[in-house]
Design a protein around this motif. Structure first.
Motif, PDB file in Angstrom:
ATOM      1  N   VAL A 363       1.762  -8.484 101.789  1.00 20.93           N
ATOM      2  CA  VAL A 363       2.897  -9.206 101.212  1.00 20.93           C
ATOM      3  C   VAL A 363       4.177  -8.585 101.763  1.00 20.93           C
ATOM      4  O   VAL A 363       4.463  -7.417 101.520  1.00 20.93           O
ATOM      5  N   TYR A 364       4.944  -9.369 102.521  1.00 24.32           N
ATOM      6  CA  TYR A 364       6.167  -8.848 103.126  1.00 24.32           C
ATOM      7  C   TYR A 364       7.428  -9.324 102.409  1.00 24.32           C
ATOM      8  O   TYR A 364       8.510  -8.769 102.611  1.00 24.32           O
ATOM      9  N   LEU A 370       6.370 -16.855  94.544  1.00 24.15           N
ATOM     10  CA  LEU A 370       5.344 -16.949  95.574  1.00 24.15           C
ATOM     11  C   LEU A 370       5.361 -15.732  96.494  1.00 24.15           C
ATOM     12  O   LEU A 370       6.365 -15.457  97.154  1.00 24.15           O
ATOM     13  N   PRO A 371       4.253 -14.994  96.562  1.00 24.55           N
ATOM     14  CA  PRO A 371       4.181 -13.858  97.499  1.00 24.55           C
ATOM     15  C   PRO A 371       3.886 -14.361  98.914  1.00 24.55           C
ATOM     16  O   PRO A 371       2.926 -15.110  99.127  1.00 24.55           O
ATOM     17  N   VAL A 467      -4.181 -11.771  90.649  1.00 21.79           N
ATOM     18  CA  VAL A 467      -3.951 -10.902  91.807  1.00 21.79           C
ATOM     19  C   VAL A 467      -4.036 -11.719  93.090  1.00 21.79           C
ATOM     20  O   VAL A 467      -3.187 -11.600  93.987  1.00 21.79           O
ATOM     21  N   ILE A 468      -5.038 -12.573  93.185  1.00 24.68           N
ATOM     22  CA  ILE A 468      -5.251 -13.361  94.405  1.00 24.68           C
ATOM     23  C   ILE A 468      -4.128 -14.379  94.608  1.00 24.68           C
ATOM     24  O   ILE A 468      -3.579 -14.511  95.715  1.00 24.68           O
ATOM     25  N   THR A 469      -3.768 -15.094  93.554  1.00 25.18           N
ATOM     26  CA  THR A 469      -2.806 -16.195  93.690  1.00 25.18           C
ATOM     27  C   THR A 469      -1.369 -15.715  93.703  1.00 25.18           C
ATOM     28  O   THR A 469      -0.552 -16.163  94.524  1.00 25.18           O
ATOM     29  N   MET A 582      -1.461 -22.183 108.164  1.00 25.98           N
ATOM     30  CA  MET A 582      -1.375 -22.038 109.622  1.00 25.98           C
ATOM     31  C   MET A 582      -0.230 -21.121 110.032  1.00 25.98           C
ATOM     32  O   MET A 582      -0.344 -20.375 111.014  1.00 25.98           O
ATOM     33  N   LEU A 583       0.873 -21.153 109.279  1.00 22.58           N
ATOM     34  CA  LEU A 583       1.980 -20.237 109.572  1.00 22.58           C
ATOM     35  C   LEU A 583       1.570 -18.788 109.322  1.00 22.58           C
ATOM     36  O   LEU A 583       1.947 -17.885 110.081  1.00 22.58           O
ATOM     37  N   VAL A 584       0.798 -18.556 108.253  1.00 24.77           N
ATOM     38  CA  VAL A 584       0.310 -17.206 107.969  1.00 24.77           C
ATOM     39  C   VAL A 584      -0.645 -16.748 109.069  1.00 24.77           C
ATOM     40  O   VAL A 584      -0.555 -15.620 109.576  1.00 24.77           O
ATOM     41  N   VAL A 585      -1.559 -17.640 109.457  1.00 26.22           N
ATOM     42  CA  VAL A 585      -2.513 -17.293 110.520  1.00 26.22           C
ATOM     43  C   VAL A 585      -1.777 -17.018 111.826  1.00 26.22           C
ATOM     44  O   VAL A 585      -2.093 -16.057 112.554  1.00 26.22           O
ATOM     45  N   ALA A 586      -0.770 -17.849 112.147  1.00 31.50           N
ATOM     46  CA  ALA A 586      -0.004 -17.650 113.380  1.00 31.50           C
ATOM     47  C   ALA A 586       0.730 -16.320 113.359  1.00 31.50           C
ATOM     48  O   ALA A 586       0.776 -15.602 114.372  1.00 31.50           O
TER      49      ALA A 586
END
Length: 628
Positions: A363-364, A370-371, A467-469, A582-586
């Motif tokens: 988490v940045y 929203l994290p 924790v997950i969400t 997709m943005l997170v994966v990228a």
């Protein structure tokens, strides 16, 4: 000029010297000078390695009132306490008066004049600190191996001297903690098989036995190491609950601290931090025997950005050069690690890609609630419970901190995951979700079994979902819940779809036939074969998390236009959630290659990975019907 031995073995001498100069008027800012002196001495990693560590060296080997360090986690924060910063003593025969410094001490000199007008009352904060929860063995050994400190058993400190009251006291309620963790089912603990290096520095049996009678409030079951009352004198507002720190301070293990707990002698010349407390439970928690919970008076403390011993010190001169050389090699190390994960995941290269990205996620930032940056991965289709345990043991060798939770009915109904406030003892009772940032949490759903979750079990499942969400844990303060943000990397291993939410699900496609599975699993542990390659993987995973990342305006516009086209081609199948994933994966793809900005190639590659993943999931659903 003080030698290294002087300021390490007798740090109070530095304090007294600065205090004496202040009384003569030559050093009015003596307190700031003390802090600056030790900060300057500890600037280099070589100097820090000379300071003994409470993490590596048992208490009976450390000299009282010497400088020690402690790599720790703030489990609780007590109320501020008052102490005599300056006090005056009177010599009985001569009536001579002398001023003394009470800072960085627990016990005053004899003959205190409590009516003196020269007494100065000051304030300090106390943190209850424990070793970083879930810190893996390779991390502990790495720090211990780099230490240059030389210690011998202390002859002036006998740890068993003041423990009678705790050994005989049956009122201390230690059972709830034990019951909460009783029967925890997990993989073979690798750490229990590799303690021979530290056997010669283990605490004496009498001290270990006494510790078992005292609830040290560790968040995770089976944890070992010292707990410590850390006394902070400056800038304590900058520290938060659940911070990981490295603390340098003066060790205080005076037997008088334990005597206070037994006798509460009102006439003693003691700087009593527990005076005025209302309950015996609170006194026992806030003033435990110093032989079991030593005091550490902070001279210098720094938050830990990471706890990987293979990385250089954050402020060292060679840090930039190290990062540059590491980034230059990241593409090649990534290829090696990807091949290793493909081998571990039974020949599934796509699952290996997503596992690698998951381990780099963190988490940045937070936008509203929203994290941003989290990437919880659900690996489904695992062949057997023994495989998930083996997988965790492998990840344990790569990440600095981790915890395995087998989601059996017994564990879910008995484990205390959320911390709670104990108002009688005025302390925060730890829970297993009280973890340091970037801890890897491995949830093993292959251990699920038929049965009924009770109220605790339902609460635990809810806590895991939060924790997950939302990357938060709701601490139980009896009359209300208080949210604490967290940054926990959650990996869910399951046979089918997880009962918990996730950011990404990948169904494992094993390239190994069931008949050869056991033979294949036994070969996994032998790869990688060299410790140097393993260390390269450990450095790679930590450095990738530390890199900065940005998206240019030009790339933002390109992604927006591309997403619009994707929506035109498939209005029902592409959503805003897909864009976010997709943005997170990228982002993680670019970081995994040592790139600090989004490129067009990175975006197209992320789209392709997501297309392959979705295609696999659709095929799996077609074969298995409407899988829950």
């Amino acid at each position: 000029m003080l030698s290294t031995q002087d300021w390490i073995h007798a740090p109070l001498g530095v304090v007294e010297e600065k205090f004496a100069a202040a009384q003569k008027g030559s050093s009015p800012g003596w307190e700031a000078e003390v802090v600056e002196f030790f900060k300057e001495q500890l600037k280099e990693k070589s100097a820090q390695s000379l300071v003994p560590s409470l993490n590596d060296v048992p208490l009976h080997y450390l000299k009282p009132n010497s400088l020690v360090k402690f790599r720790c986690f703030i489990q609780d924060m007590f109320d501020p306490e008052f102490y005599m910063g300056v006090y005056e003593t009177v010599d009985g025969p001569t009536d001579a008066k002398m001023l003394h410094c009470g800072k960085y001490r627990d016990v005053a000199e004899c003959g205190v004049d409590f009516n003196s007008k020269n007494t100065v009352t000051a304030e300090r904060q106390t943190f209850y600190c424990v070793p970083i929860p879930g810190e893996n063995l390779w991390v502990k050994d790495g720090y211990a191996g780099s230490s240059q400190a030389r210690v011998v058993a202390s002859t002036s400190y006998v740890p068993s001297r003041q423990k009678r009251s705790y050994e005989e006291d049956e009122d201390m309620d230690t059972q709830p903690q034990k019951q909460a963790h009783a029967g925890l089912q997990g993989p073979t603990d690798l750490q229990s098989n590799a303690d021979c290096k530290r056997q010669e520095t283990e605490a004496p049996p009498t001290q270990a036995a006494s510790a078992s009678h005292l609830d040290l409030n560790f968040p995770l079951p089976g944890e070992r190491g010292p707990a410590c009352l850390v006394k902070v004198y400056e800038d304590w507002e900058s520290f938060k609950l659940n911070d990981a720190l490295e603390v340098f301070g003066i060790l205080s293990v005076s037997p008088a601290l334990s005597a206070l707990a037994e006798e509460r002698d009102a006439s003693s010349s003691f700087l009593d931090p527990t005076e005025g407390m209302e309950t015996a439970e609170e006194q026992r928690v806030h003033s435990p025997p110093a032989s079991l919970v030593p005091r550490l008076h902070v001279l210098h403390a720094k938050p830990l950005q990471h706890n990987n011993p293979l990385l250089p010190h954050a402020t060292s001169d060679d840090n930039g050069a190290f990062l540059s050389s590491t980034v230059a090699e990241m593409a090649s190390v990534r290829a090696e690690l990807l091949a290793y994960f493909t081998h571990v995941l039974l020949g599934d290269g796509l699952a290996a890609e997503f596992l690698l990205l998951h381990l780099l996620s963190s988490v940045y930032s937070r936008r509203d609630a929203l994290p941003l940056g989290k990437f919880t991965l659900n690996l489904s289709g695992l062949p057997a419970a023994s495989y998930s345990e083996r997988l965790y043991q492998i990840l344990q060798q790569l990440v600095p901190c981790s915890w395995y939770l087998a989601m059996s009915l017994q564990n879910m109904n008995q484990t205390r995951l959320r911390p709670r406030k104990d108002y009688t003892a005025n302390r925060l009772v730890s829970g297993s979700l009280q973890l340091a940032q970037n801890t890897s949490l491995f949830l093993d759903e292959t251990r699920l079994e038929p049965g009924q979750l009770d109220a605790t079990g339902v609460c635990n499942v809810t806590a895991l979902g939060n924790v997950i969400t939302w990357q938060k844990v709701d601490y139980d303060f009896n009359y209300h819940q208080m949210e604490f943000p967290c940054n926990i990397n959650v990996l869910i291993a399951s046979e089918g779809r997880s009962l918990l939410p996730s950011d990404c699900r990948v169904h494992l496609e094993a390239q190994v036939t069931p008949a050869h599975l056991e033979e294949y699993l036994s070969s996994i542990q032998a790869f990688p074969q060299t410790s140097s390659q393993l260390n390269r993987f450990r450095i790679y995973l930590s450095v990738a998390r530390l890199l900065d990342y940005s998206i240019s305006d030009q790339m933002t516009k390109y992604v927006e236009e591309d997403f619009v086209e994707m929506r035109k081609d498939d209005p029902q199948g592409v959503s805003a959630d897909d864009l976010h994933r997709m943005l997170v994966v990228a982002r993680l793809l670019c970081l995994s290659l040592g790139q600090n900005h989004l490129s067009r190639d990175g975006w197209l590659r992320a789209k392709h990975m997501e297309m392959l993943r979705r295609s696999r999931m659709e095929q799996h659903q077609t074969v298995n019907g409407n899988e829950p």
